[in-house]
Write an enzyme that holds these catalytic residues in place. Structure first.
Site, mmCIF file in Angstrom:
data_model
loop_
_atom_site.group_PDB
_atom_site.id
_atom_site.type_symbol
_atom_site.label_atom_id
_atom_site.label_comp_id
_atom_site.label_asym_id
_atom_site.label_seq_id
_atom_site.Cartn_x
_atom_site.Cartn_y
_atom_site.Cartn_z
ATOM 1 N N GLY A 99 0.822 -1.199 0.000
ATOM 2 C CA GLY A 99 0.000 0.000 0.000
ATOM 3 C C GLY A 99 0.855 1.248 0.000
ATOM 4 O O GLY A 99 2.084 1.188 -0.139
ATOM 5 N N GLY A 100 0.187 2.388 0.188
ATOM 6 C CA GLY A 100 0.894 3.655 0.124
ATOM 7 C C GLY A 100 1.859 3.886 1.260
ATOM 8 O O GLY A 100 2.823 4.642 1.125
ATOM 9 N N PHE A 101 1.629 3.236 2.401
ATOM 10 C CA PHE A 101 2.454 3.494 3.578
ATOM 11 C C PHE A 101 3.323 2.307 3.983
ATOM 12 O O PHE A 101 4.137 2.435 4.898
ATOM 13 C CB PHE A 101 1.581 3.907 4.765
ATOM 14 C CG PHE A 101 0.871 5.206 4.544
ATOM 15 C CD1 PHE A 101 1.570 6.395 4.482
ATOM 16 C CD2 PHE A 101 -0.501 5.232 4.384
ATOM 17 C CE1 PHE A 101 0.922 7.600 4.266
ATOM 18 C CE2 PHE A 101 -1.166 6.432 4.178
ATOM 19 C CZ PHE A 101 -0.454 7.619 4.121
ATOM 20 N N GLY A 102 3.160 1.152 3.334
ATOM 21 C CA GLY A 102 3.970 0.021 3.742
ATOM 22 C C GLY A 102 3.690 -1.229 2.935
ATOM 23 O O GLY A 102 2.850 -1.257 2.042
ATOM 24 N N VAL A 106 3.042 -5.530 3.360
ATOM 25 C CA VAL A 106 2.580 -6.543 4.295
ATOM 26 C C VAL A 106 3.195 -7.888 3.916
ATOM 27 O O VAL A 106 3.161 -8.289 2.748
ATOM 28 C CB VAL A 106 1.049 -6.651 4.303
ATOM 29 C CG1 VAL A 106 0.595 -7.696 5.326
ATOM 30 C CG2 VAL A 106 0.416 -5.303 4.623
ATOM 31 N N LYS A 139 3.093 -5.873 8.902
ATOM 32 C CA LYS A 139 3.093 -4.665 8.069
ATOM 33 C C LYS A 139 4.339 -3.845 8.376
ATOM 34 O O LYS A 139 4.529 -3.377 9.499
ATOM 35 C CB LYS A 139 1.836 -3.833 8.338
ATOM 36 C CG LYS A 139 1.750 -2.537 7.543
ATOM 37 C CD LYS A 139 0.465 -1.801 7.881
ATOM 38 C CE LYS A 139 0.358 -0.487 7.142
ATOM 39 N NZ LYS A 139 -0.888 0.249 7.503
ATOM 40 N N ASP A 147 -10.136 5.928 5.510
ATOM 41 C CA ASP A 147 -9.702 5.308 4.253
ATOM 42 C C ASP A 147 -10.421 3.966 4.052
ATOM 43 O O ASP A 147 -9.809 2.966 3.707
ATOM 44 C CB ASP A 147 -8.189 5.099 4.245
ATOM 45 C CG ASP A 147 -7.645 4.837 2.835
ATOM 46 O OD1 ASP A 147 -8.331 5.190 1.851
ATOM 47 O OD2 ASP A 147 -6.551 4.269 2.719
#
Length: 217
Positions: free
Chosen positions: A48-51, A53, A67, A176
């Site tokens: 995803g945008g932040f990390g 998994v 994550k 979100d």
């Protein structure tokens, strides 16, 4: 970390996995690195945008999701602290179970312009229950291999609504909510995930104004 320390941390993680009343465990980076195969591509299950998994496999054979937040200075600590603050104490059948976290900073030699320099490398990770059916988005595309039956769709809709209602009772606004952030267990029960943009309002607060737009439009 000694073998005894690692055994203790593994026991705390497995307790959080098997006992829903257990508190999230404070986990060392070396342990999470070990159970994810050094964060290998073979263990990657989402991005995803932040990390990213990863699937973490414990010695007992149990599986969790790990994550690993991106090391972007501007967003790392803010989103990490926000997500942990929202997840701690959240326990509902329609929210993903939060098992543990890691917050460490190492002093390492890293290459820079052809030279090796000392740098502070931050590790911020979150651990959750592993949900084998993937995310809701996988079942909504026109070419989905397993389209949902109406009764299953209804149960998913109802579960998401109950999960959101619970979060709002806890003064948490997800910020979100989308099919990619709704995970499904073996029984197709939906669990709301990814609280990186969430906000917990104060007891006296019933609304907020969003000044910066992140997440999915």
């Amino acid at each position: 970390m000694t073998d005894r320390d690692q055994d203790s941390e593994l026991a705390a993680l497995e307790k959080a996995l098997l006992d829903e009343s257990a508190d999230p465990a404070d986990l060392p980076f070396t342990l999470l690195k070990s159970i994810t195969g050094n964060f290998s591509e073979a263990h990657e299950i989402g991005r995803g945008g932040f990390g990213v998994v990863y699937k973490g496999v414990l010695p007992s054979g149990c599986t969790i999701a790990v994550k690993k937040l991106h090391e972007t200075f501007e967003i790392l600590d803010k989103n990490f602290k926000s997500e942990v603050a929202c997840l701690v104490g959240v326990k509902h059948k329609n929210t993903v179970r939060f098992l543990g976290y890691c917050s460490e900073t190492q002093q390492l030699m890293v290459p820079l312009h052809g030279n090796l320099v000392w740098a502070s490398v931050r590790h911020r990770l979150l651990c959750f229950e592993y949900l084998p059916k993937g995310c809701l988005a996988d079942y909504l595309s026109v070419d989905a291999s397993c389209p949902l039956q109406w009764i299953t769709s209804y149960q998913i809709i109802k579960g998401i609504c109950e999960g959101v209602y619970y979060l709002h009772q806890q003064q948490i606004i997800h910020m979100d909510l989308k099919p990619q952030n709704v995970l499904l267990d073996d029984n197709m029960m939906p669990k709301i995930a990814d609280f990186g943009l969430s906000r917990r309002l104060s007891e006296s607060q019933s609304w907020d104004i969003t000044k910066n737009n992140f997440g999915t439009m």
